[in-house]
Design an enzyme around this catalytic site. Structure first.
Site: not given
Length: 770
Positions: A169, A641, A647, A650
């Site tokens: 809250d 990996r 992008h 963005q």
């Protein structure tokens, strides 16, 4: 990277040897509690203390037994991204009694625990402070009962308390944002974004009820973030007759062909007579309306807020530095800093706010440190003349740009300006792609990603003559530039060109907006939070993809140019083992040490490793090189990996923080423009040629500050497009500590117990104008 001076204190001087720290979560659960618990455990173990979990909150402290268990480094692995609280939380009536607290004291003394970290709301923290005040008396009573030895009273003479506020809250005075609030806002915005398409399809009005019995923060901030038409909160009951005004506004919206109407109401909303305003009542007033009750769904989310880890570390430091005479404190968030405040000062002010509301002294409720109104108030200025103000985006797109434009346009119109939108940055400016933008034109922009105006990296220097012509043609009296490092360079170029072109002698202000967060003069930029969320969420998913498989290390490349903000703070949020950045040079020996460190961790119960690399951290040690090195050196222990996030950092809808940061900072920028226009209007024209009429508005530590761009030149590394000093570099040791590296941590900013400030609102609330 600058070396620390001799005045700085490092946490090697603070030892936890011989100390025992217990951590518990109490009251309602909140996203981020696990991140705080993890930070407390690992920082406590790091300094040599014993750390205990207290399961099920105060109930577990009273019951003792298996509810109080010693924590290990591995016991908090893989909990960073989990919502709720894994150590459990429960409300305990027994702890409210003297007998219950006596049992709790016995359970703590038997384990040598005299340092308590409590994560909860004001009720939980008040109970902790009472427990602390009664501690010596409880021990004396236990001696009299024969439950403990007499020397235990002296040995465990003081109980030290540090609190962290866990409450979605955001209803605790003394902090800008409590643990869990940011994630709750994410869930609200997700719901609003999801229902928008169906609401527009049927031209419906939707009423959303969000949590907030005594505090309207979630309702107000989510209303700003989604562009709601009406918001009802407990701190500001609407005037009598509000129902008719609301219905008139909704009717006007529909008459203006607006197909979507959103009303957000806090569960504790009341009218001037203290009568609850329910969603059913609103539905009856507005007619054909759909009601959505978000309620408990707001707790069901992952934590994306990095501050919980910082606050957990600060809590341990506070416990290490406390003495018998130190008052119980609460670790709070102010601006982008963790601070310590006296616990009971915060609790008392929180209770004063509630008392003012109960007694219908609503004008005093926001005057506490309740951030619901304090951070969302701006002053409107009535202007004698209409001025023309142009707004444009410059540089790469960043989520939140559209919210900033919308805020600027609507606040500017409400202050009497004629607003002009420039498409495609300064490239569009010189081509005359300028048109007046109206109030309705920016409807629905808040939640849109990218740049709806269009943005280019083109700088104005080569086209300054054409830009001056367009300024004269459209009689532009002020410029608001929203963008990244290119926007900063643009203002410097326009400032230089003022000597040749009088048309450029107008107030200019820049609002930083870039995912890289590399603009000098501002600790934070619009778009950086959304990018961090994308990085954190992706890293969590990538790590989860390896669940149940063999040991694996992931190498992740982030954006940022030469600025390592995304890699560093993203690493802290995602629990990375290392983050390679330009600002902190590294060589092959550092890489080898990191591989060896991960190898040792992988031989224990740790199954997954995470390494982040900023895209321009080193021209030779590329992502491929690091991947191949880790793969070769980790043979037989782990495999690797790699992922290049690109992008996607963005794109997407802006986070609640970026929506509201963009809204607030642009509103403040327009306020500054209005003031400067009045100051510089002489003999029928605006003429501003001083340094302070061309500014950057940025967040510095705890406040929004206007700074002349020319004064920021000395703070800037123009070659690498980054500030020379960056505040977040101090966070990097935290990531290393939480990943079990031995390092130094600068605590020169810690240890200062501050007092709660009482802020009296002096300015008119103009949030409805946006």
């Amino acid at each position: 990277m600058a070396q620390p001076d001799s005045k700085k204190i490092f946490f090697e001087n603070l030892s936890g040897a011989g100390k025992a720290i217990a951590v518990l979560t109490s009251g309602g659960d909140a996203q981020g509690m696990n991140a705080a618990v993890r930070a407390v455990v690992r920082m406590g173990l790091y300094v040599g203390a014993k750390v205990y979990f207290i399961h099920e909150g105060y109930q577990g402290m009273v019951d003792g037994g298996e509810n109080i268990r010693e924590a290990t480094w591995e016991s908090v692995s893989s909990m960073l991204q989990v919502g709720g609280t894994v150590i459990g939380s429960a409300r305990c009536k027994e702890f409210r009694t003297h007998e219950g607290r006596l049992k709790a004291a016995l359970n703590l003394v038997q384990r040598g625990i005299t340092n308590l970290c409590v994560i909860g709301g004001d009720g939980s923290l008040t109970g902790a402070n009472l427990f602390r005040e009664e501690w010596s008396g409880l021990l004396t009573e236990l001696v009299e009962q024969g439950s403990i030895e007499a020397d235990a009273v002296q040995k465990y003479s003081a109980l030290h308390i540090v609190g962290m506020v866990g409450s979605i809250d955001n209803d605790f005075c003394g902090t800008d944002m409590t643990i869990g609030t940011d994630s709750a806002l994410h869930r609200i915005i997700e719901v609003v974004d999801a229902i928008m398409t169906t609401a527009q399809s049927h031209q419906r009005t939707f009423v959303l009820e969000v949590m907030g019995r005594h505090c309207g923060y979630l309702a107000l901030v989510s209303a700003l973030a989604c562009g709601a038409d009406w918001v009802l909160i407990p701190e500001m009951p609407p005037e009598d007759g509000w129902e008719d005004k609301m219905c008139q506004k909704l009717s006007a919206n529909r008459a203006g062909m607006k197909r979507l109407n959103i009303i957000i109401v806090a569960e504790g909303a009341i009218d001037q007579n203290n009568k609850p305003i329910t969603t059913d009542y609103i539905k009856n007033c507005t007619g054909e309306t759909n009601v959505v009750l978000i309620a408990r769904l707001m707790r069901c989310n992952l934590c994306l807020f990095t501050q919980a880890s910082r606050m957990g570390v600060e809590a341990v430091l506070a416990l290490l530095e406390t003495t018998a005479n130190t008052p119980a404190c609460v670790v709070s968030l102010c601006g982008n800093q963790s601070v310590r405040l006296p616990l009971m000062e915060c609790v008392q002010m929180t209770q004063e706010v509630q008392k003012a509301m109960d007694e219908k002294r609503f004008e005093e409720a926001p005057a506490g440190t309740n951030p619901t109104h304090r951070n969302h108030q701006i002053k409107t200025i009535s202007l004698m003349s209409n001025f023309n103000v142009a707004v444009l985006n410059v540089g790469a797109p960043a989520a939140g740009m559209n919210a900033a434009v919308r805020s600027a346009v609507r606040v500017g119109i409400s202050e009497g300006h004629k607003m002009f939108a420039v498409n495609d940055g300064f490239e569009g400016f010189c081509k005359g792609q300028i048109k007046e933008i109206k109030w309705a034109d920016v409807g629905g922009w808040t939640g849109q990603g990218g740049s709806l105006l269009g943005t280019k990296r083109t700088l104005p220097a080569k086209h300054v003559d054409k830009i001056a012509d367009q300024m004269r043609k459209h009689n532009i009296n002020a410029l608001l530039v929203i963008g990244g490092f290119e926007a900063f360079l643009s203002l410097l170029e326009l400032l230089t060109a003022r000597g040749k072109y009088d048309e450029l002698c107008v107030p200019m202000v820049m609002v930083p907006a870039t995912v890289s967060n590399n603009v000098p003069g501002s600790d934070l930029s619009i778009g950086a939070d959304t990018a961090l969320n994308a990085i954190t969420t992706t890293c969590d998913r990538i790590k989860q993809s390896a669940s149940g498989t063999k040991r694996r290390v992931f190498i992740i490349e982030t954006m940022g140019g030469y600025c390592g903000y995304l890699a560093s703070v993203g690493g802290l949020a995602a629990g990375a083992d290392a983050a390679y950045i330009y600002e902190e040079p590294f060589d092959i020996r550092d890489l080898q040490a990191n591989v060896e460190h991960l190898t040792e961790k992988m031989k224990t119960s740790i199954q997954r490793g995470l390494v982040l690399r900023n895209e321009n951290s080193n021209e030779n040690y590329t992502t491929d090189f690091i991947y191949q090195l880790y793969t070769e050196e980790g043979k037989g222990v782990f495999d690797c990996r790699k992922n290049v996030l690109g992008h996607m950092q963005q794109g997407g809808a802006p986070s609640p923080f970026d929506r509201n940061f963009g809204t607030k900072i642009s509103a403040k920028a327009m306020q500054w423009i209005s003031k400067k226009l009045v100051e510089t209007f002489r003999q029928g024209r605006v003429f501003a040629n001083t340094e302070d009429s061309c500014c950057l508005l940025g967040m510095r530590r705890r406040a929004l500050v206007f700074q002349p761009v020319v004064q920021l030149k000395d703070e800037t590394d123009f070659v690498h497009r980054i500030p020379k000093e960056q505040w977040w570099l101090k966070l990097r040791p935290l990531m290393k500590i939480l990943a079990k590296y031995k390092t130094s941590y600068d605590v020169s900013d810690s240890g200062q117990l501050e007092h709660v400030m009482r802020n009296r609102p002096k300015e008119l609330d103009a949030s409805v104008a946006m």
